[in-house]
Design a protein around this motif. Structure first.
Motif, mmCIF file in Angstrom:
data_model
loop_
_atom_site.group_PDB
_atom_site.id
_atom_site.type_symbol
_atom_site.label_atom_id
_atom_site.label_comp_id
_atom_site.label_asym_id
_atom_site.label_seq_id
_atom_site.Cartn_x
_atom_site.Cartn_y
_atom_site.Cartn_z
ATOM 1 N N ARG A 47 0.869 -1.181 0.000
ATOM 2 C CA ARG A 47 0.000 0.000 0.000
ATOM 3 C C ARG A 47 0.905 1.230 0.000
ATOM 4 N NH1 ARG A 47 -2.482 0.575 4.555
ATOM 5 N NH2 ARG A 47 -1.726 -1.355 5.512
ATOM 6 N N VAL A 48 0.722 2.055 -1.001
ATOM 7 C CA VAL A 48 1.605 3.190 -1.238
ATOM 8 C C VAL A 48 0.863 4.487 -0.922
ATOM 9 C CG1 VAL A 48 3.063 4.338 -2.940
ATOM 10 C CG2 VAL A 48 2.736 1.854 -3.047
ATOM 11 N N PHE A 49 1.550 5.404 -0.252
ATOM 12 C CA PHE A 49 1.003 6.690 0.181
ATOM 13 C C PHE A 49 0.047 6.523 1.354
ATOM 14 C CE2 PHE A 49 1.628 7.652 -4.517
ATOM 15 C CZ PHE A 49 2.838 8.282 -4.341
ATOM 16 N N THR A 50 0.450 5.737 2.349
ATOM 17 C CA THR A 50 -0.339 5.625 3.568
ATOM 18 C C THR A 50 -0.212 6.907 4.387
ATOM 19 O OG1 THR A 50 1.413 4.727 4.973
ATOM 20 C CG2 THR A 50 0.162 3.156 3.633
ATOM 21 N N ASN A 51 -1.067 7.031 5.399
ATOM 22 C CA ASN A 51 -0.904 8.124 6.350
ATOM 23 C C ASN A 51 0.125 7.720 7.402
ATOM 24 O OD1 ASN A 51 -2.223 6.481 8.209
ATOM 25 N ND2 ASN A 51 -4.129 7.640 8.170
ATOM 26 N N ALA A 52 0.348 8.583 8.392
ATOM 27 C CA ALA A 52 1.390 8.337 9.386
ATOM 28 C C ALA A 52 1.127 7.101 10.223
ATOM 29 C CB ALA A 52 1.558 9.559 10.285
ATOM 30 N N ASP A 53 -0.138 6.666 10.303
ATOM 31 C CA ASP A 53 -0.496 5.471 11.070
ATOM 32 C C ASP A 53 -0.497 4.211 10.223
ATOM 33 O OD1 ASP A 53 -0.888 6.923 13.466
ATOM 34 O OD2 ASP A 53 -2.899 7.517 12.813
ATOM 35 N N GLY A 54 -0.043 4.305 8.974
ATOM 36 C CA GLY A 54 -0.033 3.134 8.093
ATOM 37 C C GLY A 54 -1.395 2.788 7.530
ATOM 38 N N GLU A 55 -2.318 3.718 7.596
ATOM 39 C CA GLU A 55 -3.668 3.475 7.097
ATOM 40 C C GLU A 55 -3.815 3.989 5.664
ATOM 41 O OE1 GLU A 55 -5.959 4.125 11.367
ATOM 42 O OE2 GLU A 55 -5.616 5.823 10.031
ATOM 43 N N HIS A 56 -4.850 3.477 4.998
ATOM 44 C CA HIS A 56 -5.189 3.879 3.634
ATOM 45 C C HIS A 56 -4.046 3.496 2.689
ATOM 46 C CE1 HIS A 56 -8.502 5.713 5.636
ATOM 47 N NE2 HIS A 56 -7.705 6.549 6.305
ATOM 48 N N GLY A 57 -3.743 4.319 1.711
ATOM 49 C CA GLY A 57 -2.759 3.954 0.709
ATOM 50 C C GLY A 57 -3.389 3.204 -0.448
ATOM 51 N N ASN A 58 -2.696 3.216 -1.572
ATOM 52 C CA ASN A 58 -3.204 2.605 -2.799
ATOM 53 C C ASN A 58 -2.552 1.240 -3.000
ATOM 54 O OD1 ASN A 58 -4.568 2.333 -5.188
ATOM 55 N ND2 ASN A 58 -3.555 4.005 -6.253
ATOM 56 N N PRO A 59 -3.338 0.154 -3.078
ATOM 57 C CA PRO A 59 -2.737 -1.164 -3.286
ATOM 58 C C PRO A 59 -1.965 -1.238 -4.600
ATOM 59 C CG PRO A 59 -5.010 -1.383 -2.545
ATOM 60 C CD PRO A 59 -4.796 0.069 -2.872
ATOM 61 N N LEU A 60 -0.865 -1.960 -4.569
ATOM 62 C CA LEU A 60 0.004 -2.129 -5.728
ATOM 63 C C LEU A 60 0.513 -3.556 -5.769
ATOM 64 C CD1 LEU A 60 1.825 -0.871 -8.045
ATOM 65 C CD2 LEU A 60 3.574 -0.600 -6.255
ATOM 66 N N GLY A 101 -8.063 8.860 2.571
ATOM 67 C CA GLY A 101 -7.154 9.447 3.557
ATOM 68 C C GLY A 101 -5.689 9.184 3.281
ATOM 69 N N SER A 102 -5.351 8.837 2.044
ATOM 70 C CA SER A 102 -3.954 8.629 1.679
ATOM 71 C C SER A 102 -3.220 9.965 1.652
ATOM 72 C CB SER A 102 -3.869 7.963 0.305
ATOM 73 O OG SER A 102 -4.522 6.709 0.317
ATOM 74 N N GLU A 103 -1.894 9.921 1.888
ATOM 75 C CA GLU A 103 -1.112 11.155 1.943
ATOM 76 C C GLU A 103 0.043 11.114 0.947
ATOM 77 O OE1 GLU A 103 2.060 13.189 4.887
ATOM 78 O OE2 GLU A 103 0.088 12.855 5.822
ATOM 79 N N LEU A 104 0.155 12.176 0.142
ATOM 80 C CA LEU A 104 1.245 12.351 -0.811
ATOM 81 C C LEU A 104 1.883 13.709 -0.553
ATOM 82 C CD1 LEU A 104 -1.565 11.260 -2.393
ATOM 83 C CD2 LEU A 104 0.100 10.838 -4.205
ATOM 84 N N ARG A 105 3.204 13.776 -0.647
ATOM 85 C CA ARG A 105 3.918 15.037 -0.498
ATOM 86 C C ARG A 105 4.684 15.314 -1.787
ATOM 87 N NH1 ARG A 105 6.323 14.839 5.727
ATOM 88 N NH2 ARG A 105 4.393 14.064 6.690
ATOM 89 N N THR A 106 4.621 16.543 -2.260
ATOM 90 C CA THR A 106 5.253 16.867 -3.528
ATOM 91 C C THR A 106 6.132 18.104 -3.413
ATOM 92 O OG1 THR A 106 3.490 18.331 -4.357
ATOM 93 C CG2 THR A 106 3.213 15.961 -4.741
ATOM 94 N N GLY A 107 7.044 18.219 -4.364
ATOM 95 C CA GLY A 107 7.888 19.398 -4.472
ATOM 96 C C GLY A 107 7.949 19.854 -5.917
ATOM 97 N N TRP A 108 7.810 21.150 -6.116
ATOM 98 C CA TRP A 108 7.769 21.717 -7.471
ATOM 99 C C TRP A 108 9.074 22.409 -7.804
ATOM 100 C CZ3 TRP A 108 7.873 26.917 -9.246
ATOM 101 C CH2 TRP A 108 7.573 27.070 -10.614
ATOM 102 N N SER A 109 9.492 22.281 -9.048
ATOM 103 C CA SER A 109 10.676 22.979 -9.531
ATOM 104 C C SER A 109 10.339 23.640 -10.861
ATOM 105 C CB SER A 109 11.839 21.993 -9.725
ATOM 106 O OG SER A 109 12.947 22.632 -10.311
ATOM 107 N N ALA A 110 10.840 24.852 -11.063
ATOM 108 C CA ALA A 110 10.534 25.605 -12.278
ATOM 109 C C ALA A 110 11.144 24.975 -13.525
ATOM 110 C CB ALA A 110 11.023 27.050 -12.136
ATOM 111 N N ASP A 111 12.065 24.033 -13.361
ATOM 112 C CA ASP A 111 12.680 23.401 -14.525
ATOM 113 C C ASP A 111 11.897 22.198 -15.037
ATOM 114 O OD1 ASP A 111 13.196 21.492 -12.591
ATOM 115 O OD2 ASP A 111 15.375 21.622 -12.742
ATOM 116 N N GLY A 112 10.689 21.983 -14.485
ATOM 117 C CA GLY A 112 9.819 20.923 -15.003
ATOM 118 C C GLY A 112 9.885 19.603 -14.275
#
Length: 232
Positions: free
Chosen positions: A9-22, A204-215
């Protein structure tokens, strides 16, 4: 021949809940012509077939399938496969998928271990993005309203100042009525808004992202191992 598939399960919350099965499969065990059938039988939003890295290397290749087709890139499979490779003792710093070379890093933070991928914004599909008026509008969205031949990403700010959003993703054309946590969707919305984000998607899945102007966009998430599923 029986096939053992690792289920994450990918992108769980801090308690290991939710996330997308893979589903994660050693690519040497399934002929290329049979991979679509395996992905359809598993029924996850994506299944990834990974070539194990050669001895002494930190790069490898992978192919990603939905239940209906192969994708050139997707976020939650590349995060999950990168985590799986590290867990088995063969971490990588790049993962080659049909769209291009995905950069990989591993971060241990106070609220969990995060696997981080960096991808080009243009690798993400051109989703229809709906800026909703409120989180309630996102939560009340009906998947039956998004069943045409396109992928639909609906979102609203939780706190614009903090860069937190609530989202859902519908992709019936890919055989996915609702995707619990979508890395490619996170790439697209991050590029759309041109800023770093913390995304709560689906239930309730959690993803964190970072943006860069170079694409380039980073996508980070926690991963949980749910064991092995055997296909006969």
């Amino acid at each position: 021949m029986a096939l053992d598939v690792t289920v994450l399960r990918v992108f769980t919350n801090a308690d290991g809940e939710h996330g997308n099965p893979l589903g994660v499969v050693d690519a040497s065990l399934v002929a290329p012509a049979d991979r679509q059938r395996v992905a359809a039988e598993l029924g996850y939003s994506e299944t990834i077939f990974v070539d194990l890295p050669a001895a002494g290397t930190q790069t490898t290749t992978a192919h990603i399938f939905t239940p209906t087709l192969e994708l050139p890139f997707a976020g939650h499979p590349t995060v999950g496969a990168s985590w799986w490779l590290k867990d088995r003792g063969t971490p990588v710093n790049t993962l080659q998928v049909p769209a291009g070379v995905v950069r990989v890093t591993y971060d241990q933070l106070a609220d969990g271990e995060f696997t981080v991928i960096t991808a080009r914004a243009e690798w993400a599909p051109d989703f229809s993005v709906y800026d909703m008026d409120s989180v309630d509008d996102v939560l009340n969205a009906d998947p039956d309203d998004y069943r045409d031949a396109a992928e639909h990403y609906v979102w609203a700010w939780i706190d614009e100042g903090e860069g937190t959003i609530r989202s859902r993703m519908f992709a019936s054309d890919l055989g996915i009525p609702e995707d619990e946590a979508t890395g490619a969707g996170a790439v697209r919305i991050t590029d759309h808004l041109s800023r770093d984000l913390v995304i709560t998607q689906g239930k309730g899945s959690e993803l964190r992202t970072g943006w860069s102007a170079d694409g380039w966009v980073t996508v980070a998430g926690r991963v949980v191992d749910d064991g092995v599923r055997r296909l006969d």
